[in-house]
Write an enzyme that holds these catalytic residues in place. Structure first.
Site, PDB file in Angstrom:
ATOM      1  N   LYS A  48       0.817  -1.211   0.000  1.00 57.03           N
ATOM      2  CA  LYS A  48       0.000   0.000   0.000  1.00 57.03           C
ATOM      3  C   LYS A  48       0.859   1.274   0.000  1.00 57.03           C
ATOM      4  O   LYS A  48       0.396   2.329  -0.418  1.00 57.03           O
ATOM      5  CB  LYS A  48      -0.971   0.001   1.192  1.00 57.03           C
ATOM      6  CG  LYS A  48      -1.884  -1.227   1.251  1.00 57.03           C
ATOM      7  CD  LYS A  48      -2.510  -1.536  -0.078  1.00 57.03           C
ATOM      8  CE  LYS A  48      -3.448  -2.716  -0.130  1.00 57.03           C
ATOM      9  NZ  LYS A  48      -2.977  -4.007   0.388  1.00 57.03           N
ATOM     10  N   TYR A 262     -12.212 -14.720   2.940  1.00 56.92           N
ATOM     11  CA  TYR A 262     -11.218 -13.674   3.179  1.00 56.92           C
ATOM     12  C   TYR A 262     -10.740 -13.702   4.635  1.00 56.92           C
ATOM     13  O   TYR A 262     -11.567 -13.707   5.557  1.00 56.92           O
ATOM     14  CB  TYR A 262     -11.828 -12.292   2.875  1.00 56.92           C
ATOM     15  CG  TYR A 262     -10.891 -11.166   3.253  1.00 56.92           C
ATOM     16  CD1 TYR A 262      -9.958 -10.690   2.341  1.00 56.92           C
ATOM     17  CD2 TYR A 262     -10.908 -10.613   4.527  1.00 56.92           C
ATOM     18  CE1 TYR A 262      -9.069  -9.689   2.692  1.00 56.92           C
ATOM     19  CE2 TYR A 262     -10.017  -9.610   4.892  1.00 56.92           C
ATOM     20  CZ  TYR A 262      -9.108  -9.155   3.968  1.00 56.92           C
ATOM     21  OH  TYR A 262      -8.228  -8.172   4.326  1.00 56.92           O
ATOM     22  N   TYR A 288      -2.994 -12.628   2.783  1.00 61.55           N
ATOM     23  CA  TYR A 288      -2.691 -12.376   1.363  1.00 61.55           C
ATOM     24  C   TYR A 288      -1.538 -13.233   0.850  1.00 61.55           C
ATOM     25  O   TYR A 288      -1.736 -14.114   0.008  1.00 61.55           O
ATOM     26  CB  TYR A 288      -2.344 -10.894   1.160  1.00 61.55           C
ATOM     27  CG  TYR A 288      -3.481  -9.955   1.446  1.00 61.55           C
ATOM     28  CD1 TYR A 288      -4.430  -9.673   0.475  1.00 61.55           C
ATOM     29  CD2 TYR A 288      -3.611  -9.333   2.683  1.00 61.55           C
ATOM     30  CE1 TYR A 288      -5.472  -8.806   0.718  1.00 61.55           C
ATOM     31  CE2 TYR A 288      -4.656  -8.464   2.951  1.00 61.55           C
ATOM     32  CZ  TYR A 288      -5.584  -8.205   1.966  1.00 61.55           C
ATOM     33  OH  TYR A 288      -6.618  -7.353   2.216  1.00 61.55           O
TER      34      TYR A 288
HETATM   35  C1  LIG Z   1      -3.754  -5.265   0.223  1.00 64.66           C
HETATM   36  C2  LIG Z   1      -2.795  -6.399   0.167  1.00 64.66           C
HETATM   37  C3  LIG Z   1      -2.709  -7.225  -0.967  1.00 64.66           C
HETATM   38  C4  LIG Z   1      -3.631  -7.110  -2.137  1.00 64.66           C
HETATM   39  O1  LIG Z   1      -3.368  -6.008  -2.923  1.00 64.66           O
HETATM   40  P1  LIG Z   1      -4.580  -5.312  -3.721  1.00 64.66           P
HETATM   41  O2  LIG Z   1      -3.965  -4.186  -4.407  1.00 64.66           O
HETATM   42  O3  LIG Z   1      -5.592  -4.949  -2.676  1.00 64.66           O
HETATM   43  O4  LIG Z   1      -5.143  -6.343  -4.646  1.00 64.66           O
HETATM   44  C5  LIG Z   1      -1.759  -8.218  -0.989  1.00 64.66           C
HETATM   45  N1  LIG Z   1      -0.943  -8.418   0.064  1.00 64.66           N
HETATM   46  C6  LIG Z   1      -1.004  -7.676   1.170  1.00 64.66           C
HETATM   47  C7  LIG Z   1      -0.093  -7.995   2.287  1.00 64.66           C
HETATM   48  C8  LIG Z   1      -1.931  -6.639   1.265  1.00 64.66           C
HETATM   49  O5  LIG Z   1      -1.981  -5.904   2.383  1.00 64.66           O
END
Ligand SMILES: *Cc1c(COP(=O)(O)O)cnc(C)c1O
Length: 332
Positions: A48, A262, A288
């Site tokens: 992010k 999720y 993730y």
């Molecule tokens: C938000 C996030 C993702 C996914 O990325 P997006 O741009 O939301 O698809 C992947 N890995 C981590 C650790 C995240 O925080």
């Protein structure tokens, strides 16, 4: 493509390293490399931060004094947004969705949430399946009512401005791979709110790099995920002045590894966390990158990447591990 034309605030330690994973490669029988976006630096790092460089640039240009965003309780996006706001003297108003239904104390208060509070963000939690777009709107109105100037960042920082961060990452990967004489056959990433995947696809398309990206889904089913990514990749390419650069064939998501939902971990996710940690000392996260690695392991074992050089994009998130002590206890 000329990213210097967009307002940007430097938040990340860039470029992040592109490194081999020798022991994990051997375990999986493929040539596996890792792009270390867990090392972007801000608040412990993660994907992010790249998006926030362009989003905060836009916010400051518009004269905002408060960042408003939303995410799941253990959102890494919220942590990095809270940190970016703190570093630039902005307020940060957050809405957290109790999306996983977990009532564990460490899920609700440790990990990312502890850090959100440390950065001084104002947090409000709403039940799962709340209309989060509407919540963003009402929160922005509240900020305005108290005399503030809100800048609303969508969940995950995933709009075309945020996705520019991953256009830049695509450029970085290609430059680094060229310096290493490393022909990359595939980039594999977790895909959620779609900005990372869309930015990579748009960046590679605009550069003409012709490297396929495989997104491993963490929430939505394949058709919806691919539609979300394609729409945002189109918008991102259009913002770069190349509206026709992205084709539907460039957007591929595999959503067979979401498991029960999720943010819910299963045995294969824990096995992926353990394998990455115990081969090349890589800390993945439960929501993730652990799921993306679960998928990568299964696909590698099925021969999908036979003879290929694969770059796994580490999007960060290890701070979230401390929200999952209960799930991991006993499995380690
Ligand atoms: C938000 C996030 C993702 C996914 O990325 P997006 O741009 O939301 O698809 C992947 N890995 C981590 C650790 C995240 O925080």
């Amino acid at each position: 493509m000329h990213l210097a034309r967009f307002p940007r605030v430097r938040l990340a330690h860039l470029p992040t390293p592109l490194e081999p994973l020798p022991r994990l490669s051997e375990a999986l029988g493929i040539d596996l490399w890792i792009k270390r976006d867990d090392c972007t630096g801000l608040a412990g790092g993660g994907n992010k931060t790249r998006k926030l460089e362009f989003l905060l640039g836009d916010a400051l240009e518009q004269g905002a004094d408060t960042l408003v965003t939303q995410g799941a309780v253990q959102s890494n996006h919220v942590r990095q947004t809270a940190a970016a706001a703190a570093a630039h003297g902005l307020k940060c108003d957050i809405i957290l969705e109790a999306r996983t239904g977990s009532t564990a104390n460490d899920y609700l208060n440790n990990g990312n949430v502890l850090l959100d509070r440390l950065f001084g963000a104002t947090l409000r939690t709403v039940p799962r399946d709340t209309d989060m777009v509407a919540e963003l709107k009402t929160t922005a109105e509240e900020v305005r009512a108290r005399g503030g100037r809100p800048y609303v960042i969508p969940g995950g920082g995933s709009n075309a401005i945020g996705a520019l961060g991953y256009v830049d990452c695509a450029r970085e990967i290609v430059v680094q791979a060229d310096e290493l004489d490393l022909p990359v056959d595939h980039i594999v990433t977790a895909t959620g709110s779609a900005g990372t995947h869309a930015g990579l696809v748009a960046g590679l398309a605009v550069m003409g790099a012709d490297i396929p990206v495989l997104g491993i889904g963490v929430r939505a089913p394949k058709a919806r995920q691919e539609a979300n990514v394609l729409k945002l990749a189109h918008q991102t390419a259009a913002l770069l002045g190349r509206p026709d650069a992205v084709t539907p064939q460039m957007v591929v998501a595999d959503c067979d590894y979401v498991g029960e939902g999720y943010g819910l971990v299963d045995e294969a996710v824990i096995e992926a966390l353990k394998l990455a940690a115990r081969t090349d000392a890589i800390l993945l996260d439960p929501v993730y990158t652990g799921k993306a690695m679960k998928g990568l392991i299964a696909l590698a074992k099925s021969g999908r990447f036979q003879g290929e050089t694969v770059v796994f994009l580490h999007t960060g998130g290890a701070q979230g591990l401390f929200g999952y002590q209960g799930e991991l206890e006993g499995a380690l």
